[in-house]
Design a protein around this motif. Structure first.
Motif, PDB file in Angstrom:
ATOM      1  N   UNK A 180      27.247  11.941  -4.650  1.00 30.38           N
ATOM      2  CA  UNK A 180      27.778  11.538  -5.952  1.00 30.38           C
ATOM      3  C   UNK A 180      26.674  11.085  -6.901  1.00 30.38           C
ATOM      4  N   UNK A 181      26.939  11.262  -8.189  1.00 33.15           N
ATOM      5  CA  UNK A 181      26.115  10.679  -9.243  1.00 33.15           C
ATOM      6  C   UNK A 181      26.952   9.581  -9.894  1.00 33.15           C
ATOM      7  N   UNK A 182      26.395   8.392  -9.979  1.00 30.57           N
ATOM      8  CA  UNK A 182      27.110   7.276 -10.582  1.00 30.57           C
ATOM      9  C   UNK A 182      26.697   7.141 -12.044  1.00 30.57           C
ATOM     10  N   UNK A 183      27.697   7.014 -12.913  1.00 32.22           N
ATOM     11  CA  UNK A 183      27.454   6.857 -14.340  1.00 32.22           C
ATOM     12  C   UNK A 183      28.021   5.518 -14.798  1.00 32.22           C
ATOM     13  N   UNK A 184      27.201   4.726 -15.459  1.00 27.20           N
ATOM     14  CA  UNK A 184      27.631   3.392 -15.896  1.00 27.20           C
ATOM     15  C   UNK A 184      27.349   3.189 -17.367  1.00 27.20           C
ATOM     16  N   UNK A 185      28.369   2.794 -18.083  1.00 26.00           N
ATOM     17  CA  UNK A 185      28.249   2.416 -19.491  1.00 26.00           C
ATOM     18  C   UNK A 185      28.001   0.909 -19.579  1.00 26.00           C
ATOM     19  N   UNK A 186      26.884   0.529 -20.180  1.00 28.00           N
ATOM     20  CA  UNK A 186      26.615  -0.892 -20.410  1.00 28.00           C
ATOM     21  C   UNK A 186      26.854  -1.220 -21.878  1.00 28.00           C
ATOM     22  N   UNK A 187      27.538  -2.333 -22.106  1.00 26.01           N
ATOM     23  CA  UNK A 187      27.881  -2.734 -23.469  1.00 26.01           C
ATOM     24  C   UNK A 187      28.092  -4.235 -23.541  1.00 26.01           C
ATOM     25  N   UNK A 234      29.029  -3.711 -28.978  1.00 24.76           N
ATOM     26  CA  UNK A 234      27.637  -3.511 -29.366  1.00 24.76           C
ATOM     27  C   UNK A 234      26.886  -2.676 -28.336  1.00 24.76           C
ATOM     28  N   UNK A 235      25.935  -1.919 -28.856  1.00 23.98           N
ATOM     29  CA  UNK A 235      25.022  -1.185 -27.986  1.00 23.98           C
ATOM     30  C   UNK A 235      24.147  -2.162 -27.209  1.00 23.98           C
ATOM     31  N   UNK A 236      23.744  -1.747 -26.034  1.00 19.79           N
ATOM     32  CA  UNK A 236      22.701  -2.450 -25.293  1.00 19.79           C
ATOM     33  C   UNK A 236      21.384  -1.764 -25.642  1.00 19.79           C
ATOM     34  N   UNK A 237      20.334  -2.521 -25.852  1.00 15.26           N
ATOM     35  CA  UNK A 237      19.076  -1.933 -26.292  1.00 15.26           C
ATOM     36  C   UNK A 237      18.435  -1.098 -25.190  1.00 15.26           C
ATOM     37  N   UNK A 238      17.573  -0.194 -25.614  1.00 21.50           N
ATOM     38  CA  UNK A 238      16.830   0.636 -24.650  1.00 21.50           C
ATOM     39  C   UNK A 238      16.026  -0.247 -23.704  1.00 21.50           C
ATOM     40  N   UNK A 239      15.453  -1.315 -24.238  1.00 22.00           N
ATOM     41  CA  UNK A 239      14.660  -2.222 -23.415  1.00 22.00           C
ATOM     42  C   UNK A 239      15.512  -2.898 -22.337  1.00 22.00           C
ATOM     43  N   UNK A 240      16.711  -3.312 -22.706  1.00 23.86           N
ATOM     44  CA  UNK A 240      17.613  -3.941 -21.738  1.00 23.86           C
ATOM     45  C   UNK A 240      18.040  -2.940 -20.660  1.00 23.86           C
TER      46      UNK A 240
END
Length: 259
Positions: A180-187, A234-240
């Protein structure tokens, strides 16, 4: 709020942030949304706003349209990197999902044998043996895991089933035995006066622990890219995201980041 609905069964190809040149397949109605989740960030909008009386496309219709599209692409020399099941909701809800996957594999092998077949799924139908077996056949079974907190899952993903829980989900995902490939949305954000944040230390620790059980082939993490049906997100930053990815990489997981 502008929602994105796919008005065709076969659409694209489009350029995906994570998959490359992707030819999409929508197994849901072309004028509405059908999903077993009601994610607050879904680009297709909330379920209540996408209700429709239209029927799902038949297996025969999906096969016909896909074959015609692949034939046309072959004639122009335009090859897809991947054939992706996505669209207006959860593709594995289609009652002929397994048969459609069989048809797609045959057509892929005929026209573009180097193309991958991917399914973007919220993993709510893994208890159905036909769905699970079909997902084992595709190249990339990309399965959602936004949190391991049941409270957070109900807040972010709002599953239709009251019995849906992270413990069973993680157990089902582990049965893919590393495929499996796990996909996670962070927000982050606010929902009805409560904080929405699946990037806290507690959330990330639980997420990493779940990955250790699941042992996915790859992990895809991303954040909001389009307008969301629920405001105050809100978006999570690329750095985070890179910091979160680093925690997972330390544990030996391959992680891609899309911001």
């Amino acid at each position: 709020m502008s929602t994105i609905l796919f008005d065709k069964i076969v659409f694209g190809p489009v350029h995906s942030r994570r998959l490359g040149v992707s030819l999409g397949i929508n197994l849901l109605p072309v004028d509405g949304k059908v999903c077993s989740f009601d994610c607050i960030y879904c680009e297709c909008g909330l379920n209540r706003d996408g209700r429709t009386g239209s029927k799902l496309p038949t297996r025969e219709c999906v096969k016909k349209e896909l074959e015609e599209t692949l034939l046309s692409m072959a004639a122009t020399g335009k090859a897809p990197d991947v054939i992706t099941f996505a669209g207006n909701g959860e593709p594995t809800l289609h009652p002929d999902f397994g048969g459609i996957i069989d048809d797609t594999i045959c057509l892929r092998n005929k026209f573009f044998p180097k193309a991958k077949i991917a399914v973007l799924s919220n993993a709510t139908m893994l208890h159905k043996r036909e769905v699970f077996n079909a997902l084992l056949l595709v190249d990339d079974a990309i399965l959602k895991l936004d949190s391991i907190s049941d409270r957070r899952i109900r807040q972010i993903n709002a599953p239709n089933s009251p019995s849906f829980c992270s413990k069973e989900l993680v157990e089902q995902l582990s049965q893919f035995n590393g495929k499996a490939i796990i996909q996670t949305m962070f927000l982050k954000g606010n929902l009805q006066g409560e904080s929405v944040d699946n990037t806290t230390d507690e959330e990330i620790k639980g997420w990493i622990d779940a990955l250790k059980v699941i042992q996915p082939r790859q992990v895809m993490i991303y954040t909001i890219d389009r307008e969301t049906p629920v405001k105050n997100l809100q978006k999570v930053t690329k750095e985070e995201l890179e910091v979160i990815a680093a925690y997972a990489r330390i544990q030996g997981f391959e992680v891609s980041v899309s911001a």
